[in-house]
Design a protein around this motif. Sequence first.
Motif, PDB file in Angstrom:
ATOM      1  N   PRO A  46       0.778  -1.239   0.000  1.00  0.00           N
ATOM      2  CA  PRO A  46       0.000   0.000   0.000  1.00  0.00           C
ATOM      3  C   PRO A  46       0.809   1.289   0.000  1.00  0.00           C
ATOM      4  O   PRO A  46       0.268   2.352  -0.254  1.00  0.00           O
ATOM      5  N   ASP A  47       2.092   1.217   0.316  1.00  0.00           N
ATOM      6  CA  ASP A  47       2.894   2.430   0.469  1.00  0.00           C
ATOM      7  C   ASP A  47       4.246   2.193  -0.193  1.00  0.00           C
ATOM      8  O   ASP A  47       4.964   1.255   0.145  1.00  0.00           O
ATOM      9  N   ILE A  48       4.596   3.056  -1.119  1.00  0.00           N
ATOM     10  CA  ILE A  48       5.818   2.851  -1.897  1.00  0.00           C
ATOM     11  C   ILE A  48       7.081   2.912  -1.044  1.00  0.00           C
ATOM     12  O   ILE A  48       8.119   2.355  -1.398  1.00  0.00           O
ATOM     13  N   GLN A  84       8.625 -11.592   4.150  1.00  0.00           N
ATOM     14  CA  GLN A  84       7.356 -12.046   3.590  1.00  0.00           C
ATOM     15  C   GLN A  84       7.480 -12.550   2.151  1.00  0.00           C
ATOM     16  O   GLN A  84       6.553 -13.185   1.637  1.00  0.00           O
ATOM     17  N   PHE A  85       8.609 -12.282   1.494  1.00  0.00           N
ATOM     18  CA  PHE A  85       8.713 -12.559   0.068  1.00  0.00           C
ATOM     19  C   PHE A  85       9.797 -13.595  -0.230  1.00  0.00           C
ATOM     20  O   PHE A  85      10.827 -13.649   0.439  1.00  0.00           O
ATOM     21  N   SER A  86       9.530 -14.421  -1.240  1.00  0.00           N
ATOM     22  CA  SER A  86      10.479 -15.441  -1.663  1.00  0.00           C
ATOM     23  C   SER A  86      10.585 -15.422  -3.178  1.00  0.00           C
ATOM     24  O   SER A  86       9.595 -15.177  -3.885  1.00  0.00           O
ATOM     25  N   SER A  87      11.770 -15.687  -3.679  1.00  0.00           N
ATOM     26  CA  SER A  87      12.027 -15.650  -5.107  1.00  0.00           C
ATOM     27  C   SER A  87      11.064 -16.537  -5.876  1.00  0.00           C
ATOM     28  O   SER A  87      10.835 -17.697  -5.518  1.00  0.00           O
ATOM     29  N   PHE A 140       1.184  -9.001   0.539  1.00  0.00           N
ATOM     30  CA  PHE A 140       1.819  -8.389   1.693  1.00  0.00           C
ATOM     31  C   PHE A 140       0.855  -8.315   2.870  1.00  0.00           C
ATOM     32  O   PHE A 140      -0.303  -7.909   2.725  1.00  0.00           O
ATOM     33  N   GLN A 141       1.335  -8.703   4.031  1.00  0.00           N
ATOM     34  CA  GLN A 141       0.558  -8.614   5.258  1.00  0.00           C
ATOM     35  C   GLN A 141       1.014  -7.370   6.029  1.00  0.00           C
ATOM     36  O   GLN A 141       2.143  -7.320   6.521  1.00  0.00           O
ATOM     37  N   PRO A 142       0.175  -6.349   6.125  1.00  0.00           N
ATOM     38  CA  PRO A 142       0.597  -5.067   6.716  1.00  0.00           C
ATOM     39  C   PRO A 142       1.022  -5.192   8.173  1.00  0.00           C
ATOM     40  O   PRO A 142       0.550  -6.052   8.914  1.00  0.00           O
ATOM     41  N   PHE A 143       1.941  -4.299   8.556  1.00  0.00           N
ATOM     42  CA  PHE A 143       2.281  -4.140   9.960  1.00  0.00           C
ATOM     43  C   PHE A 143       1.121  -3.377  10.611  1.00  0.00           C
ATOM     44  O   PHE A 143       0.221  -2.895   9.943  1.00  0.00           O
ATOM     45  N   ARG A 147       7.090   2.633  14.418  1.00  0.00           N
ATOM     46  CA  ARG A 147       6.804   3.024  15.798  1.00  0.00           C
ATOM     47  C   ARG A 147       5.937   4.272  15.818  1.00  0.00           C
ATOM     48  O   ARG A 147       5.769   4.956  14.801  1.00  0.00           O
ATOM     49  N   THR A 148       5.399   4.568  16.981  1.00  0.00           N
ATOM     50  CA  THR A 148       4.587   5.767  17.146  1.00  0.00           C
ATOM     51  C   THR A 148       5.481   6.941  17.514  1.00  0.00           C
ATOM     52  O   THR A 148       6.343   6.828  18.389  1.00  0.00           O
TER      53      THR A 148
END
Length: 452
Positions: free
Chosen positions: A333-335, A348-351, A357-360, A425-426
Amino acid sequence: MLRQCTRPIPRWRTVSNVLYARCRTTAPCQPISPVSARTGWVGCLYSTAAASQSQPTTDGHIEILGRLHPTDSATNVSPTIVSKTTRRLHLQRNHPINILKRRIESHFRDYAVMDSMDPVVTVHQNFDSLLFTPDHPGRAATDTYYVNTNTVLRTHTSAHQSDVLKTRKADGYLLTADVYRRDEIDVSHYPVFHQMEGIRTFDKKKIEEEAKVDSETSAIQGAVLSESNPIQPAHTTREAQLVDLHLRHSLEGMVRDLFREEKDLQIRWIEAYFPFTSPSWEMEVFYRGNWLELLGCGVMQQEILDKSGNSDRIGWAFGLGLERIAMVMFDIPDIRLFWSTDDRFISQFSSGQIVKFQPFSKYPACYKDISFWCSETFHDNDFAEVVRDVAGDLAENVELIDQFQHPKTKRTSRCFRINYRSMDRTFTNEEVDRIQDQVRQVTKERLGVELR
């Protein structure tokens, strides 16, 4: 390189980004992702002193990838941007950009792959060799990073096109590289992104044999030519039709392979204009309920081939932005995430695999406004550079929310809203206040504005 309509630059676009950029909004064609496509993860806060170093270094040189380049009054490359030149995300195994790159390369198995070109190129390579006019807006310092008057950070992979063609080492080439453009700040735009360009040439004397495609398996009915999308005078109608059909047949096959999980993928072709091809096209696919713009392409201008020692050949080229497609395929969702070194992203990614993508956890945003009086020469991209140098990737979005001209003094006031958000983080309001104070100070010092 295709992107938003505020950039009237006809070159391959990517978000920044497909082989050419155009200024056109088409009602049925939606952004290529829910939030569109291009960003990076620096994760650092630049001090006021560091941010001010975007001007030429004191010794009159700037170091990029271990090489010293002289600077002059045209230099507008900042340390923030120079730091990105070492990352080369397209070469990092298991990175979404590399996964996508390798999938496309697997479709064009016989093409020569070139992916380690120096990002510093001459103005001639980046513009002149591609027939950009001297007054073309793409040459403006507000759009392009100048190392010095005669040298830039490439704005597209096409900057290497003529040099690659001069080698005559293959009939087909795939070029992948990081490219650089001054741009706005939001979740879909970033000053560095990645493009892939494809080139295919044919022996004119063997065009009937080399450019032939199986018409029975092709859904394309041949070139649709018009006065606004003409055949070049140097080409016969038959030559243009053969090359155009081979181009679109090849790219449809590549895109269907790329989106292989979509069994009934719809594709359409839109007439386009680029200075280095004619006729020219843009491809769109119907994906998740929207027509999405993927790439630009066309029959190469014969002048480019002639000047590169290929007057006996005719060819086509295409270009696409890897972030633009990866954001859609991987649901990113965010570049800025592409540049993250956070293991929660990378792991999260494999060749060879396309996974979602599972967001934080979404950390809260904090916005701050800044307003100032500015001159007629002020450009929004100059302010975006200040924010990037000071806040790094903590700046999620910068939006112009108000502007007006004083009725008596005729001075112009602009008000920007900066949205700060960390991906890991916040941030407290006090921390953001310190960043905002630095943004205000550097904006005043570097841009010569009067803060309000």
